[in-house]
Write a protein that holds these residues in place. Structure first.
Motif, PDB file in Angstrom:
ATOM      1  N   ARG A  90       0.343   5.687   3.448  1.00 59.12           N
ATOM      2  CA  ARG A  90       1.742   5.886   3.306  1.00 59.12           C
ATOM      3  C   ARG A  90       2.544   4.705   3.975  1.00 59.12           C
ATOM      4  N   PRO A  91       3.850   4.795   3.482  1.00 59.38           N
ATOM      5  CA  PRO A  91       4.144   5.106   2.184  1.00 59.38           C
ATOM      6  C   PRO A  91       3.772   4.341   1.066  1.00 59.38           C
ATOM      7  N   VAL A  92       3.920   4.810  -0.249  1.00 55.98           N
ATOM      8  CA  VAL A  92       3.576   4.141  -1.540  1.00 55.98           C
ATOM      9  C   VAL A  92       5.019   3.796  -2.024  1.00 55.98           C
ATOM     10  N   MET A  93       5.315   2.618  -2.193  1.00 57.68           N
ATOM     11  CA  MET A  93       6.695   2.167  -2.709  1.00 57.68           C
ATOM     12  C   MET A  93       6.470   1.374  -4.031  1.00 57.68           C
ATOM     13  N   ILE A  94       6.956   1.912  -5.152  1.00 55.93           N
ATOM     14  CA  ILE A  94       6.766   1.329  -6.521  1.00 55.93           C
ATOM     15  C   ILE A  94       8.006   1.102  -6.990  1.00 55.93           C
ATOM     16  N   VAL A  95       8.056  -0.313  -7.564  1.00 55.32           N
ATOM     17  CA  VAL A  95       9.121  -0.830  -8.244  1.00 55.32           C
ATOM     18  C   VAL A  95       8.847  -1.480  -9.425  1.00 55.32           C
ATOM     19  N   ASP A  96       9.136  -0.907 -10.607  1.00 57.17           N
ATOM     20  CA  ASP A  96       8.634  -1.142 -11.850  1.00 57.17           C
ATOM     21  C   ASP A  96       7.246  -1.502 -11.882  1.00 57.17           C
ATOM     22  N   ASN A  97       6.633  -2.609 -12.108  1.00 56.19           N
ATOM     23  CA  ASN A  97       5.103  -2.868 -12.042  1.00 56.19           C
ATOM     24  C   ASN A  97       4.605  -3.486 -10.862  1.00 56.19           C
ATOM     25  N   GLN A  98       5.383  -3.426  -9.639  1.00 53.83           N
ATOM     26  CA  GLN A  98       4.920  -3.673  -8.265  1.00 53.83           C
ATOM     27  C   GLN A  98       4.709  -2.350  -7.616  1.00 53.83           C
ATOM     28  N   ILE A  99       3.669  -2.708  -6.608  1.00 53.66           N
ATOM     29  CA  ILE A  99       3.314  -1.535  -5.760  1.00 53.66           C
ATOM     30  C   ILE A  99       3.201  -2.040  -4.260  1.00 53.66           C
ATOM     31  N   PHE A 100       3.789  -1.582  -3.494  1.00 57.14           N
ATOM     32  CA  PHE A 100       3.531  -1.780  -1.945  1.00 57.14           C
ATOM     33  C   PHE A 100       2.932  -0.803  -1.325  1.00 57.14           C
ATOM     34  N   VAL A 101       1.915  -0.817  -0.715  1.00 58.20           N
ATOM     35  CA  VAL A 101       1.096   0.280   0.084  1.00 58.20           C
ATOM     36  C   VAL A 101       0.980   0.108   1.472  1.00 58.20           C
ATOM     37  N   GLY A 102       1.540   1.240   2.097  1.00 56.09           N
ATOM     38  CA  GLY A 102       1.378   1.030   3.760  1.00 56.09           C
ATOM     39  C   GLY A 102       2.438   0.878   4.385  1.00 56.09           C
ATOM     40  N   ASN A 103       2.416   0.379   5.727  1.00 55.81           N
ATOM     41  CA  ASN A 103       3.530   0.310   6.568  1.00 55.81           C
ATOM     42  C   ASN A 103       3.571  -1.100   7.401  1.00 55.81           C
ATOM     43  N   SER A 104       2.632  -2.107   7.011  1.00 57.08           N
ATOM     44  CA  SER A 104       2.548  -3.521   7.542  1.00 57.08           C
ATOM     45  C   SER A 104       3.854  -4.010   7.506  1.00 57.08           C
ATOM     46  N   LYS A 105       4.340  -5.136   8.422  1.00 54.58           N
ATOM     47  CA  LYS A 105       5.699  -5.424   8.346  1.00 54.58           C
ATOM     48  C   LYS A 105       5.803  -6.233   7.009  1.00 54.58           C
ATOM     49  N   LYS A 106       4.608  -7.011   6.498  1.00 55.56           N
ATOM     50  CA  LYS A 106       4.779  -7.837   5.599  1.00 55.56           C
ATOM     51  C   LYS A 106       4.765  -7.002   4.528  1.00 55.56           C
ATOM     52  N   VAL A 107       4.168  -5.886   4.348  1.00 57.17           N
ATOM     53  CA  VAL A 107       4.439  -5.072   3.025  1.00 57.17           C
ATOM     54  C   VAL A 107       5.826  -4.396   2.888  1.00 57.17           C
ATOM     55  N   VAL A 108       6.343  -3.977   4.015  1.00 58.27           N
ATOM     56  CA  VAL A 108       7.609  -3.178   4.186  1.00 58.27           C
ATOM     57  C   VAL A 108       8.639  -4.391   3.926  1.00 58.27           C
ATOM     58  N   ALA A 109       8.486  -5.581   4.475  1.00 57.57           N
ATOM     59  CA  ALA A 109       9.243  -6.810   3.996  1.00 57.57           C
ATOM     60  C   ALA A 109       9.613  -6.800   2.552  1.00 57.57           C
ATOM     61  N   ALA A 110       8.448  -7.025   1.929  1.00 56.17           N
ATOM     62  CA  ALA A 110       8.271  -7.267   0.473  1.00 56.17           C
ATOM     63  C   ALA A 110       8.851  -6.279  -0.494  1.00 56.17           C
ATOM     64  N   ALA A 111       8.733  -5.112   0.238  1.00 51.10           N
ATOM     65  CA  ALA A 111       9.187  -3.834  -0.487  1.00 51.10           C
ATOM     66  C   ALA A 111      10.714  -3.838  -0.626  1.00 51.10           C
ATOM     67  N   VAL A 112      11.427  -3.982   0.815  1.00 52.96           N
ATOM     68  CA  VAL A 112      12.745  -3.932   0.925  1.00 52.96           C
ATOM     69  C   VAL A 112      13.220  -5.240   0.165  1.00 52.96           C
ATOM     70  N   GLU A 113      12.719  -6.168  -0.157  1.00 50.95           N
ATOM     71  CA  GLU A 113      13.224  -7.420  -0.912  1.00 50.95           C
ATOM     72  C   GLU A 113      13.106  -6.863  -2.434  1.00 50.95           C
ATOM     73  N   ALA A 114      12.038  -6.233  -2.852  1.00 56.33           N
ATOM     74  CA  ALA A 114      11.815  -5.725  -4.264  1.00 56.33           C
ATOM     75  C   ALA A 114      12.948  -4.757  -4.501  1.00 56.33           C
TER      76      ALA A 114
END
Length: 118
Positions: A90-114
């Motif tokens: 967790r968390p799983v963040m979905i924006v259209d056809n992109q998925i971001f899984v987990g809470n690593s800084k890199k994943v969160v930064a990409a999800a925030v941008e998306a």
């Protein structure tokens, strides 16, 4: 579709949600009160590439059940995620056809941008 699958009692999930600052069109799904369906898990697997990528090996039940000493298949990962919410990374963040899984800084930064671009 914009969705954040999280655990409401998880401080890390709450911090990440506040960092994303989701707009009103983002669906927030608390997996404890609204469990994942098999269709949701299959769809997330198709976006992420594997059930293992959605699986949390940090879950307490993972060690309690001795799963860390077993060789688990993709089907095992899927069934465990469906069986108990703690097995979902967790968390799983979905924006259209992109998925971001987990809470690593890199994943969160990409999800925030998306989310900010969507």
């Amino acid at each position: 579709m914009k969705k954040i699958i999280h655990l409401a009692t998880c401080n890390t999930c709450q911090r990440i949600i506040s960092e994303i600052n989701p707009s009103s069109d983002v669906v927030l799904q608390d997996i404890k009160t609204e469990p994942l369906t098999e269709d949701q898990v299959v769809a997330m697997k198709e976006m992420s590439g594997s059930y293992e990528s959605l699986f949390s090996k940090r879950a307490q039940l993972y060690r309690k059940r001795g799963l860390n000493e077993q060789s688990l298949s993709e089907e095992d990962f899927k069934n465990l995620i469906l069986e108990h919410y703690t097995f979902l990374k967790r968390p799983v963040m979905i924006v259209d056809n992109q998925i971001f899984v987990g809470n690593s800084k890199k994943v969160v930064a990409a999800a925030v941008e998306a989310f900010s671009k969507a």
